[in-house]
Every structure is written in structure tokens, then in C-alpha cells.
Design an enzyme around this catalytic site. Structure first.
Site, PDB file in Angstrom:
ATOM      1  N   TRP A   4       0.934  -1.132  -0.077  1.00 19.44           N
ATOM      2  CA  TRP A   4      -0.180   0.005  -0.022  1.00 19.44           C
ATOM      3  C   TRP A   4       0.705   1.212  -0.041  1.00 19.44           C
ATOM      4  O   TRP A   4       0.143   2.461  -0.072  1.00 19.44           O
ATOM      5  CB  TRP A   4      -0.840   0.123   1.197  1.00 19.44           C
ATOM      6  CG  TRP A   4      -0.166  -0.469   2.559  1.00 19.44           C
ATOM      7  CD1 TRP A   4      -0.289  -1.629   2.946  1.00 19.44           C
ATOM      8  CD2 TRP A   4       0.808   0.070   3.415  1.00 19.44           C
ATOM      9  NE1 TRP A   4       0.362  -1.873   4.120  1.00 19.44           N
ATOM     10  CE2 TRP A   4       1.210  -0.610   4.182  1.00 19.44           C
ATOM     11  CE3 TRP A   4       1.391   1.357   3.122  1.00 19.44           C
ATOM     12  CZ2 TRP A   4       2.112  -0.224   5.401  1.00 19.44           C
ATOM     13  CZ3 TRP A   4       2.288   1.862   4.081  1.00 19.44           C
ATOM     14  CH2 TRP A   4       2.526   0.876   5.250  1.00 19.44           C
ATOM     15  N   GLU A  43      10.856  -8.468  -3.588  1.00 21.17           N
ATOM     16  CA  GLU A  43      11.218  -7.140  -3.287  1.00 21.17           C
ATOM     17  C   GLU A  43      10.697  -6.936  -1.671  1.00 21.17           C
ATOM     18  O   GLU A  43       9.445  -6.479  -1.623  1.00 21.17           O
ATOM     19  CB  GLU A  43      10.738  -6.205  -4.070  1.00 21.17           C
ATOM     20  CG  GLU A  43      11.221  -6.119  -5.496  1.00 21.17           C
ATOM     21  CD  GLU A  43      12.670  -5.701  -5.600  1.00 21.17           C
ATOM     22  OE1 GLU A  43      13.234  -5.351  -4.610  1.00 21.17           O
ATOM     23  OE2 GLU A  43      13.345  -5.521  -6.754  1.00 21.17           O
ATOM     24  N   CYS A  52      10.362   1.857   1.014  1.00 21.39           N
ATOM     25  CA  CYS A  52      11.062   0.716   1.373  1.00 21.39           C
ATOM     26  C   CYS A  52      12.793   1.166   1.269  1.00 21.39           C
ATOM     27  O   CYS A  52      13.445   0.636   2.104  1.00 21.39           O
ATOM     28  CB  CYS A  52      11.127  -0.366   0.381  1.00 21.39           C
ATOM     29  SG  CYS A  52      11.372   0.191  -1.390  1.00 21.39           S
TER      30      CYS A  52
HETATM   31  P1  NAD Z   1       2.751  -6.868   3.411  1.00 17.91           P
HETATM   32  O1  NAD Z   1       3.916  -8.006   3.073  1.00 17.91           O
HETATM   33  O2  NAD Z   1       1.599  -7.052   4.750  1.00 17.91           O
HETATM   34  O3  NAD Z   1       1.583  -6.944   2.258  1.00 17.91           O
HETATM   35  C1  NAD Z   1       2.192  -6.584   0.689  1.00 17.91           C
HETATM   36  C2  NAD Z   1       1.026  -7.444  -0.245  1.00 17.91           C
HETATM   37  O4  NAD Z   1       0.900  -8.863   0.286  1.00 17.91           O
HETATM   38  C3  NAD Z   1      -0.294  -7.025   0.125  1.00 17.91           C
HETATM   39  O5  NAD Z   1      -1.022  -6.882  -1.012  1.00 17.91           O
HETATM   40  C4  NAD Z   1      -1.136  -8.139   1.002  1.00 17.91           C
HETATM   41  O6  NAD Z   1      -2.520  -8.241   1.109  1.00 17.91           O
HETATM   42  C5  NAD Z   1      -0.305  -9.380   0.513  1.00 17.91           C
HETATM   43  N1  NAD Z   1      -0.028 -10.359   1.333  1.00 17.91           N
HETATM   44  C6  NAD Z   1       0.264 -10.276   2.453  1.00 17.91           C
HETATM   45  N2  NAD Z   1       0.639 -11.488   3.242  1.00 17.91           N
HETATM   46  C7  NAD Z   1       0.506 -12.450   2.087  1.00 17.91           C
HETATM   47  C8  NAD Z   1       0.941 -13.951   1.833  1.00 17.91           C
HETATM   48  N3  NAD Z   1       1.131 -14.497   3.106  1.00 17.91           N
HETATM   49  N4  NAD Z   1       0.765 -14.355   0.590  1.00 17.91           N
HETATM   50  C9  NAD Z   1       0.302 -13.766  -0.313  1.00 17.91           C
HETATM   51  N5  NAD Z   1       0.082 -12.335  -0.210  1.00 17.91           N
HETATM   52  C10 NAD Z   1       0.231 -11.590   0.949  1.00 17.91           C
HETATM   53  O7  NAD Z   1       3.271  -5.655   3.125  1.00 17.91           O
HETATM   54  P2  NAD Z   1       3.050  -3.968   3.349  1.00 17.91           P
HETATM   55  O8  NAD Z   1       3.014  -4.007   4.925  1.00 17.91           O
HETATM   56  O9  NAD Z   1       1.598  -3.936   2.650  1.00 17.91           O
HETATM   57  O10 NAD Z   1       3.922  -3.274   2.838  1.00 17.91           O
HETATM   58  C11 NAD Z   1       5.016  -2.627   3.459  1.00 17.91           C
HETATM   59  C12 NAD Z   1       6.353  -3.388   3.089  1.00 17.91           C
HETATM   60  O11 NAD Z   1       6.701  -3.586   1.873  1.00 17.91           O
HETATM   61  C13 NAD Z   1       7.574  -3.048   3.811  1.00 17.91           C
HETATM   62  O12 NAD Z   1       8.394  -3.891   4.401  1.00 17.91           O
HETATM   63  C14 NAD Z   1       8.385  -2.281   2.486  1.00 17.91           C
HETATM   64  O13 NAD Z   1       9.571  -1.885   2.965  1.00 17.91           O
HETATM   65  C15 NAD Z   1       8.268  -3.555   1.549  1.00 17.91           C
HETATM   66  N6  NAD Z   1       8.334  -3.026   0.343  1.00 17.91           N
HETATM   67  C16 NAD Z   1       9.461  -3.178  -0.535  1.00 17.91           C
HETATM   68  C17 NAD Z   1       9.681  -2.841  -1.693  1.00 17.91           C
HETATM   69  C18 NAD Z   1      11.000  -3.042  -2.259  1.00 17.91           C
HETATM   70  O14 NAD Z   1      11.314  -2.709  -3.477  1.00 17.91           O
HETATM   71  N7  NAD Z   1      12.005  -3.805  -1.744  1.00 17.91           N
HETATM   72  C19 NAD Z   1       8.993  -1.606  -2.166  1.00 17.91           C
HETATM   73  C20 NAD Z   1       7.797  -1.317  -1.456  1.00 17.91           C
HETATM   74  C21 NAD Z   1       7.658  -1.823  -0.266  1.00 17.91           C
END
Ligand code: NAD
Length: 465
Positions: free
Chosen positions: A143, A237, A270
Site C-alpha cells: 500500500w 522485493e 522501502c
Molecule cells: P505485506 O507483506 O503485509 O503486504 C504486501 C501485499 O502482500 C499486500 O497486497 C498483502 O495483501 C499481500 N500479502 C500479505 N501476506 C501475504 C501472503 N502470505 N501471501 C500472499 N500475499 C500476501 O506488506 P505491507 O505492510 O503492505 O508493505 C510494506 C512492506 O513492503 C515494507 O516492508 C516495505 O519495505 C516493503 N516494500 C518493499 C519494496 C522493495 O522494492 N523492496 C517496495 C515497497 C515496499
């Protein structure tokens, strides 16, 4: 058809969406389950021969049409992005522009193939490599930049000839839904679809018949995705926790630049700077400079709220568990709903142990910690001491120290005297627990392609029909 899920479809009903600025309900979104996910993947499979069979030139024309639709509807995209994130206009306008640019970049990049070894490589034989799409790609995004993170994944995957089923985060389905509508018009039905939903929807997508999963999100969810994906290709990522090494001869605007990067998108980037590391001699000056610079950044005027109650609770837990002796918080802008909205002020934590939770964990908020190291070697060791290894920066006017540290920092992206500067041409990706995917640049095309080597024995005539 634009979005695969068209309404409430199981006992849990649609997802209630809230405005992070006020905590108030702002509408609902469909919750995709087995039926919707399977239908979307089947539609993507049906669209695959047509889409992957286009020449790169014809695919590029359609992707450019999609970029033009994004530009034509830029205000609508920005409004949708704002409704889910509460970002200020100054942030969304630039992000929508970057998304259109990404589709244009990959439309062209996929036509300019990087040449693998080809020709007369084995005596009596002629060889070449075909770069083929993987097939149907399941994309799952978070998000923090709902549209931009989707574009980082979808643009290269589509340009490489794959079809895509993408799942937005539960709280921010708005802009990806619009992108899927425009993609149906510009690229064809089934080529890019959105399946809004929650974590279970994400799991269903991973366990569906997709050929690859491109996941952007937290480390914990990434590990779950990798375990469920089996032998299929997975691009991860994951979370960052970027150090910023500030040496005594850092440029005069270092603290202002770090404060701006740490609060952009309320610190929910991130690659945002998180851990400032100084030497003993410039520790106090840096703490004072950062306190001033962060103090002038107001939540509600210069940056938006945290995205959702879970993220706000996680942030509060990390701040509360920190042993920092100096905990300096800026003000909130006077007109924000500080009670019900997820607003958090810019904050500085100093005089804290190296194993403080605010240092070792990714806080993902408008916050900087400051640590003191005895010398450059110790500063480097602190910078490389956490498991995340996504991004880092070094601040110095000394070229030799700067380049030495840049070379030895464990991160996929390192900046010298700047932070968070990114463009379509330059790759972004992590190491360690930050994952191993590659976003952006021509390298990201390879993420969504696989080589097929063709070798032909010479001297044997081949019929042409
Ligand atoms: P999250 O992992 O909780 O959720 C990310 C997405 O995955 C959402 O759409 C969620 O519904 C889905 N999801 C959650 N658990 C899942 C599972 N077990 N199987 C399949 N789908 C699942 O992360 P968040 O809190 O929404 O996002 C923030 C995180 O994203 C931070 O850690 C940030 O650093 C990371 N991020 C990394 C990058 C990068 O390029 N490395 C870029 C942006 C964000």
C-alpha cells in the site's frame, strides 16, 4: 471486464475502506476469492498467445497507448491514490507521471534487446537465444505506493510478453483498478487484470495456476509466498532499513536532505533513510541539525499519514519499545485529525543502543535514529549490521572515503550525497532479507523472461515450407 471481482462474493463480504487522514469509512472494495482469482488467471492464460505473439513493436504501441491514457487521466489517478494513502498532491502528481514514464520506457526497452552470444559458436553450428515470456505472472503489491509499485512490476512483465493478474493491498485498491480498466482498452481483455482483496486473496493467487509470482511487501509475507510458490519463479522485493553514513565533512544541506527523504510518503518507502550513522566528532552536530530539519517537516502539510491502523500500531510499538534517551517529535499541522487519522509526527531517536528495536527493525514511518561510531570502519560495520540490505547512502565531500564506503556497503542501491533518487533506467533491488528481485531498468525485463537456446547444424538444407 476490468476488475476480476465485481462485488461481494463470499461470507466475509466486501472490504471496508477507510480514509487514513480521518479514520472514516470511505467506501468498499470487492474481496476476490477462489472463483474470481481462478477466472482472472484463466482469462490471462487465454490472452497470453495473442499478447506474447505480438511483435515488440506492436506491443510497444499498445503500452504507449496505456501510458497516454494514464497521462490523460492523471488527475483521476492522483485522486484515487490520495483517497487510499492520504498523500499530498505534491507527491501524487510526480508519482503518476513516473508511472506513465515507466510504461513508455518498457515499451521501447523491450524492442532494444540486450544481445546474448549468438552466431557461429560451435564448429558447424549456428546458435542464438530466444528470450521468451514466462507466461501468466501473479503480481502482489503493498500500500505504500499503490500505483507506482504495481507499475514497477507490471510494465516490464507486460513489455516482456507476459499477461498479468495483479493484487493490490487491501487498503489501496483504487488506482490499480483504474489501471486495469485502461489496460483492457489499450492492451486487450485479460492482459492486465486486478483482483482486489486481502492476504488470503494473495495466497490464492500464489497457489493458482500462475507461472510466476512477483511479490513486493514485507519479509514475513515474502517468505510465505516463496514457500507456497514451489518451483515456480518468484521475484521478491522486501523490506529495507537503509543506513545513511554522515561523515564530519558532509555537505551543508545533508540534514535537510535526509529529513526530506525520511518524511517523503511519511517514511513509508522501502529505501527511505532510517539509520543515520555518524562519527563521534560530528554526532552532536548531526543530532542538532536533524532535530532542526525534522522539526520543520509537518505531518499534514509536508507529508501524509501512515496508511492504516496496523501500521500505526506497529510504529507506536517500536517507538515505545525504544530505549532512546532523546526522543524528539515535531508538531502535526494544526488542521489534521490527530485523534482518528493515522498521523504521526516527524521524529528523531538519539542516544540509543545499537540493538535497539528502532534500529534493527524496519520502522516504516517518518523517523530517523542516530548512532555514533568510533571511526569509518565502525560506521560501515554498523551500517551492514542489520539483515535488510536494500539501500544506503553516504554523505561526505571526500571522494576517496565516499567511494570506498559505497563499494563496501551491503545494499542493492547506494547514493552518495543524495538519497531516494531513482529513475526508470537504473535498477533497484535488494540483498539479504530485502529479497533478490530486480525492479526498473532493462534488467527487469529478464526478471520476466527466460532464455531458450536454439542451435542449428549447418550444411543441412532446411525446407522453407
Ligand atoms: P505485506 O507483506 O503485509 O503486504 C504486501 C501485499 O502482500 C499486500 O497486497 C498483502 O495483501 C499481500 N500479502 C500479505 N501476506 C501475504 C501472503 N502470505 N501471501 C500472499 N500475499 C500476501 O506488506 P505491507 O505492510 O503492505 O508493505 C510494506 C512492506 O513492503 C515494507 O516492508 C516495505 O519495505 C516493503 N516494500 C518493499 C519494496 C522493495 O522494492 N523492496 C517496495 C515497497 C515496499
Amino acid at each position: 471486464m476490468t476488475t476480476a471481482a465485481t462485488g461481494p462474493n463470499d461470507a466475509t463480504g466486501p472490504t471496508e475502506l477507510t480514509d487514513p487522514r480521518t479514520g472514516r469509512t470511505r467506501g468498499t472494495a470487492p474481496l476476490s476469492r477462489e472463483r474470481e482469482v481462478s477466472a482472472a488467471v484463466a482469462a490471462a492464460r487465454a490472452a497470453l498467445p495473442g499478447w506474447s505473439g505480438l511483435t515488440p513493436k506492436d506491443r510497444a504501441r499498445r503500452l504507449e497507448r496505456l501510458a497516454a491514457l494514464i497521462e490523460e487521466h492523471a488527475e483521476q489517478y492522483a485522486a484515487r491514490e490520495r483517497s487510499g494513502t492520504g498523500k499530498p498532491d505534491s507527491e501524487t502528481a510526480g508519482e503518476v507521471e513516473q508511472v506513465a514514464d515507466l510504461f513508455r520506457f518498457y515499451a521501447t526497452a523491450a524492442r532494444a534487446r540486450t544481445a546474448p552470444a549468438s552466431g557461429h559458436l560451435v564448429a558447424g553450428h549456428e546458435s542464438w537465444v530466444r528470450w521468451e515470456p514466462i507466461g501468466v505472472v501473479g503480481v502482489i503489491v503493498p500500500w505504500n505506493y499503490p500505483l507506482l509499485m504495481a507499475a514497477w512490476r507490471c510494465a516490464p512483465a507486460l513489455a516482456a510478453g507476459n499477461t498479468v493478474v495483479a493484487k493490490p493491498a487491501e487498503t489501496t485498491p483504487d488506482s490499480l483498478g483504474l489501471l486495469a480498466e485502461h489496460a483492457a482498452r489499450a492492451l486487450g481483455e485479460g492482459v492486465l487484470q486486478s483482483v482486489p482483496g486481502d492476504r488470503r486473496t494473495g495466497r490464492l493467487l500464489v497457489e493458482s495456476a500462475v507461472d510466476m509470482v512477483a511479490f513486493t511487501g514485507s519479509g514475513r509475507a515474502g517468505a510465505d509466498v516463496a514457500a507456497r510458490a514451489g518451483t515456480r519463479r518468484v521475484s521478491l522485493e522486501l523490506g529495507g532499513n537503509a543506513p545513511a553514513i554522515v561523515l564530519p565533512d558532509a555537505p551543508a544541506d545533508t540534514c535537510a536532505a535526509l529529513a526530506a527523504a525520511a518524511t517523503y510518503n511519511a517514511g513509508q518507502s522501502c529505501a527511505a533513510p532510517a539509520r543515520v550513522i555518524t562519527l563521534a566528532e560530528n554526532y552532536e552536530a548531526t543530532v542538532a541539525g536533524l532535530a532542526r530539519a525534522l522539526g520543520s517537516r509537518l505531518a499534514g502539510r509536508d507529508f501524509g499519514p501512515l496508511n492504516n491502523p496496523d501500521q500505526a500500531a506497529r510504529y507506536d510499538r517500536l517507538v515505545a519499545s525504544s530505549a532512546a534517551k532523546r526522543n524528539l517529535a515535531a508538531e502535526l499541522a494544526p488542521d489534521v485529525d490527530g485523534e482518528r487519522g493515522h498521523w504521526r509526527p516527524a521524529r528523531l531517536l538519539a542516544d540509543l543502543p545499537h540493538d535497539d528495536p528502532a534500529v534493527t527493525e524496519e520502522v516504516f514511518g517518518p523517523l530517523l535514529t542516530v548512532q555514533r561510531a568510533e571511526d569509518e570502519e565502525a560506521a560501515l560495520a554498523l551500517a551492514n549490521s542489520v539483515p535488510q540490505a536494500l539501500a544506503a547512502s553516504v554523505w561526505t565531500t571526500g571522494l576517496e572515503s565516499g567511494l570506498e564506503l559505497v563499494a563496501r556497503l551491503n545494499a542493492g542501491e547506494v547514493w552518495l550525497n543524495c538519497h531516494l533518487v531513482q529513475t526508470a533506467e537504473l535498477p533497484h533491488g535488494g540483498r539479504g532479507t530485502s529479497g533478490h528481485g530486480t525492479d526498473l531498468s532493462v534488467l527487469a525485463l529478464h526478471e520476466y523472461q527466460r532464455p531458450k537456446t536454439v542451435t542449428v547444424r549447418r550444411g543441412r538444407p532446411l525446407r522453407t515450407s
